[in-house]
Design a protein around this motif. Structure first.
Motif, short mmCIF file in Angstrom:
data_model
loop_
_atom_site.label_atom_id
_atom_site.label_comp_id
_atom_site.label_asym_id
_atom_site.label_seq_id
_atom_site.Cartn_x
_atom_site.Cartn_y
_atom_site.Cartn_z
N CYS A 1 0.80 -1.22 0.00
CA CYS A 1 0.00 0.00 0.00
C CYS A 1 0.84 1.27 0.00
O CYS A 1 0.31 2.35 -0.25
N GLY A 2 2.13 1.15 0.29
CA GLY A 2 3.00 2.32 0.25
C GLY A 2 2.92 3.20 1.49
O GLY A 2 3.54 4.26 1.54
N LYS A 3 2.18 2.76 2.48
CA LYS A 3 2.09 3.52 3.74
C LYS A 3 3.28 3.16 4.63
O LYS A 3 3.85 2.08 4.48
N PRO A 4 3.63 4.04 5.55
CA PRO A 4 4.72 3.72 6.48
C PRO A 4 4.42 2.43 7.25
O PRO A 4 3.28 2.19 7.64
N ILE A 5 5.44 1.62 7.40
CA ILE A 5 5.24 0.31 8.01
C ILE A 5 5.89 0.28 9.39
O ILE A 5 6.88 0.97 9.63
N GLU A 6 5.29 -0.48 10.29
CA GLU A 6 5.81 -0.56 11.65
C GLU A 6 6.84 -1.68 11.74
O GLU A 6 6.62 -2.77 11.22
N ILE A 7 7.95 -1.36 12.40
CA ILE A 7 9.02 -2.35 12.54
C ILE A 7 8.93 -2.96 13.93
O ILE A 7 8.99 -2.26 14.93
N SER B 1 10.33 -8.04 12.33
CA SER B 1 9.10 -8.25 11.56
C SER B 1 8.55 -6.89 11.15
O SER B 1 8.81 -5.88 11.80
N TYR B 2 7.79 -6.89 10.11
CA TYR B 2 7.19 -5.65 9.62
C TYR B 2 5.69 -5.81 9.60
O TYR B 2 5.16 -6.73 9.00
N PHE B 3 5.02 -4.89 10.28
CA PHE B 3 3.57 -4.95 10.34
C PHE B 3 2.99 -3.68 9.75
O PHE B 3 3.33 -2.57 10.15
N CYS B 4 2.08 -3.85 8.78
CA CYS B 4 1.43 -2.70 8.19
C CYS B 4 0.08 -2.48 8.86
O CYS B 4 -0.78 -3.37 8.84
N ASN B 5 -0.08 -1.31 9.46
CA ASN B 5 -1.35 -1.00 10.12
C ASN B 5 -2.45 -0.73 9.11
O ASN B 5 -3.63 -0.79 9.44
N ASN C 1 -3.17 -4.18 7.78
CA ASN C 1 -3.47 -4.96 8.98
C ASN C 1 -2.91 -6.37 8.89
O ASN C 1 -3.57 -7.35 9.22
N GLU C 2 -1.68 -6.47 8.39
CA GLU C 2 -1.03 -7.78 8.35
C GLU C 2 0.49 -7.64 8.35
O GLU C 2 1.03 -6.59 8.02
N LEU C 3 1.14 -8.75 8.72
CA LEU C 3 2.59 -8.80 8.70
C LEU C 3 3.08 -8.90 7.27
O LEU C 3 2.46 -9.55 6.43
N LYS C 4 4.22 -8.26 7.00
CA LYS C 4 4.82 -8.33 5.68
C LYS C 4 6.17 -9.03 5.78
O LYS C 4 6.89 -8.88 6.75
N SER C 5 6.51 -9.74 4.75
CA SER C 5 7.81 -10.39 4.69
C SER C 5 8.90 -9.33 4.66
O SER C 5 8.82 -8.36 3.90
N SER C 6 9.92 -9.52 5.50
CA SER C 6 10.99 -8.52 5.57
C SER C 6 11.68 -8.38 4.21
O SER C 6 12.08 -7.30 3.81
N ARG D 1 10.35 -8.70 1.23
CA ARG D 1 9.51 -7.89 0.34
C ARG D 1 9.58 -6.42 0.73
O ARG D 1 9.62 -5.54 -0.12
N VAL D 2 9.57 -6.17 2.02
CA VAL D 2 9.63 -4.79 2.49
C VAL D 2 10.94 -4.13 2.06
O VAL D 2 10.94 -3.03 1.51
N LEU D 3 12.03 -4.85 2.27
CA LEU D 3 13.33 -4.28 1.94
C LEU D 3 13.49 -4.12 0.43
O LEU D 3 14.02 -3.12 -0.04
N GLU D 4 13.01 -5.08 -0.32
CA GLU D 4 13.08 -4.99 -1.78
C GLU D 4 12.25 -3.81 -2.28
O GLU D 4 12.68 -3.04 -3.13
#
Ligand SMILES: [Zn+2]
Length: 58
Positions: A13-19, A27-31, A34-39, A41-44
């Motif tokens: 979604c391009g929103k800031p993600i919570e670390i 882990s990375y959680f997008c509020n 509302n789900e965890l993202k693979s680190s 994928r986030v870093l890429e």
């Protein structure tokens, strides 16, 4: 509002993600999604996003 040194965004979604750091793992959680993202994928997503930003100079 606190500004983070390295602001990462959600690959979906391009929103800031919570670390979240727990048990030695990050882990990375997008509020927004509302789900965890693979680190990976986030870093890429953030690496390519930065490359695009550098190129386009928005
Ligand atoms: Zn998201």
């Amino acid at each position: 509002m606190s500004e983070q040194a390295t602001a990462l965004v959600c690959p979906d979604c391009g929103k800031p993600i919570e670390i979240l750091k727990a048990c030695g793992a990050t882990s990375y959680f997008c509020n927004h999604c509302n789900e965890l993202k693979s680190s990976q994928r986030v870093l890429e997503a953030n690496a390519s996003r930065k490359a695009v930003a550098d190129k386009e100079q928005d």
